[in-house]
Design a protein around this motif. Sequence first.
Motif, PDB file in Angstrom:
ATOM      1  N   SER A  35      45.618  41.356  38.629  1.00 32.96           N
ATOM      2  CA  SER A  35      44.694  42.491  38.677  1.00 32.96           C
ATOM      3  C   SER A  35      44.660  43.214  37.337  1.00 32.96           C
ATOM      4  O   SER A  35      43.598  43.604  36.850  1.00 32.96           O
ATOM      5  CB  SER A  35      45.117  43.499  39.744  1.00 32.96           C
ATOM      6  N   TYR A  36      45.838  43.363  36.744  1.00 38.08           N
ATOM      7  CA  TYR A  36      45.904  44.094  35.483  1.00 38.08           C
ATOM      8  C   TYR A  36      45.171  43.343  34.379  1.00 38.08           C
ATOM      9  O   TYR A  36      44.456  43.936  33.563  1.00 38.08           O
ATOM     10  CB  TYR A  36      47.368  44.333  35.096  1.00 38.08           C
ATOM     11  N   PHE A  37      45.334  42.031  34.384  1.00 37.50           N
ATOM     12  CA  PHE A  37      44.636  41.193  33.398  1.00 37.50           C
ATOM     13  C   PHE A  37      43.117  41.339  33.567  1.00 37.50           C
ATOM     14  O   PHE A  37      42.372  41.517  32.599  1.00 37.50           O
ATOM     15  CB  PHE A  37      45.062  39.732  33.579  1.00 37.50           C
ATOM     16  N   ILE A  38      42.675  41.311  34.805  1.00 39.50           N
ATOM     17  CA  ILE A  38      41.232  41.460  35.060  1.00 39.50           C
ATOM     18  C   ILE A  38      40.738  42.821  34.569  1.00 39.50           C
ATOM     19  O   ILE A  38      39.699  42.930  33.931  1.00 39.50           O
ATOM     20  CB  ILE A  38      40.921  41.277  36.567  1.00 39.50           C
ATOM     21  N   LEU A  39      41.529  43.865  34.854  1.00 42.07           N
ATOM     22  CA  LEU A  39      41.134  45.210  34.435  1.00 42.07           C
ATOM     23  C   LEU A  39      41.021  45.319  32.922  1.00 42.07           C
ATOM     24  O   LEU A  39      40.146  45.974  32.387  1.00 42.07           O
ATOM     25  CB  LEU A  39      42.168  46.226  34.907  1.00 42.07           C
ATOM     26  N   ARG A  40      41.962  44.664  32.234  1.00 50.11           N
ATOM     27  CA  ARG A  40      42.008  44.793  30.776  1.00 50.11           C
ATOM     28  C   ARG A  40      40.928  43.968  30.086  1.00 50.11           C
ATOM     29  O   ARG A  40      40.290  44.426  29.151  1.00 50.11           O
ATOM     30  CB  ARG A  40      43.373  44.321  30.289  1.00 50.11           C
TER      31      ARG A  40
END
Length: 445
Positions: free
Chosen positions: A423-428
Amino acid sequence: MKRDEFSGFFGVLVATVGSAVGLGNLWRFPYLVGQNGGAAFILIYLAFVLIICMPIIVSEFIIGRRTQANTVKAFQILAPGTPWSLVGVMGVIAALAILAFYTVVGGWTFDYLVRSVMYIFSKPDVTSLEQQFTQMVTSPVRPIVWTVLFMGVNAFIVMCGIKKGIEKYSRIMMPVLFLMVLILVARSLTLEGASAGLQFLFKPDFSKINTKVVLAALGQAFFSLSLGMGCLITYGSYIPKNENLNKLAFTTGISDTLFAVLAGLAIMPAVFAFGVSPEEGPGLVFIVLPRIFAQIPLGNVFAVLFFAILLIAAITSVISLMEVVTAYVTERFKMKRKVAVALISVFVTVCASFSSLSQGVLAHVKIFGKSIFDFFDHLSANILLPLGGFFIVIFMGWYLKKEVVYDEYTNKGTLKGTLFSMSYFILRYVAPVAIAAVFLDLILR
Ligand code: PFF
């Protein structure tokens, strides 16, 4: 005084799903599918929901629950002294813009529900339905009166507060809504000739895809999930500290999408079975469906059922939009909830009246080439929500400290943090690039 909050997982879920499931699923989604080539549009929509939107839902919940404040204040707390709070302000404006046309459609729905109860559609005079709809929406007074009544119901619920208003009524309305939709799907699927509708919904024709279709799918994903404008930040601020935000976000996203597909299944088979063009546009559910109801056995009953569904879905969404503004006004101006709701309702009704009149006597007034009604729709769904979503992912991925995000995501490390890295990768990276690409392509064209 302790800030009001939802009572637990189910309480939050009915409220957020109630916000997400609305005219967006039952009125906007079917006609967009119709106008944008059916299954291919649905696939792009699904991809946006699963890949881009899920992490954004969690992000909004995190921002809200961390700060326990309205959407403007939430950014002020997390990023004091910076212009980030403007994202919150944009959210409040977006909520008002959506309310300005959404409540008009809510008014139409109210009108049609009452009409179908009075058996007006029992006459199989199918030729005049289009005229009836046009006459109703273009009339200067009638739709405004219904909009006022519709606003009254919503204002009442929001005045009652979070647990005793929004949650209480969503708990009753959402299960009823779900059952009613299932009945309608069963009826539609058993019509002769329903299979053409199924093909339209599930057999993609990729030649129909262009940037306009992709932007429409992105805008619809945001709109349908109530994303990018602080609605889920506001609801997030009422989520108890021990609830699993990731699980809540996932269940909300899946339920909303399920509802959109169910709405498609309730409407498209019937549309095709009666040889109607699916490209009818916003009038689809008000003109085409009544025509179909007029021709099937017990059609009256199904008409009442359908408009009751539409009305319930609209109410549970409008109360969430009103809550965005109400939370802001009560906390910013230290105003009593009832007073704030009353003022907001009056303001929204005035704006909605202009949208309503723009269908008739004010049809000549154009804002950027669009009628007032279409302008509010386009401004919110295609501009403010994706833009808000863009800023929210940048804020989460690049401004907030990763530890803060992780801490709230895992309830201070007590949960496993399933899917956090992804999720964090997608957000970034993924979400900002995807949203920016869709936008730029459209602007540079
Ligand atoms: N999600 C709602 C629908 O699909 O009808 C519309 C909506 C409600 C959009 C609340 C945004 C929002 F904050």
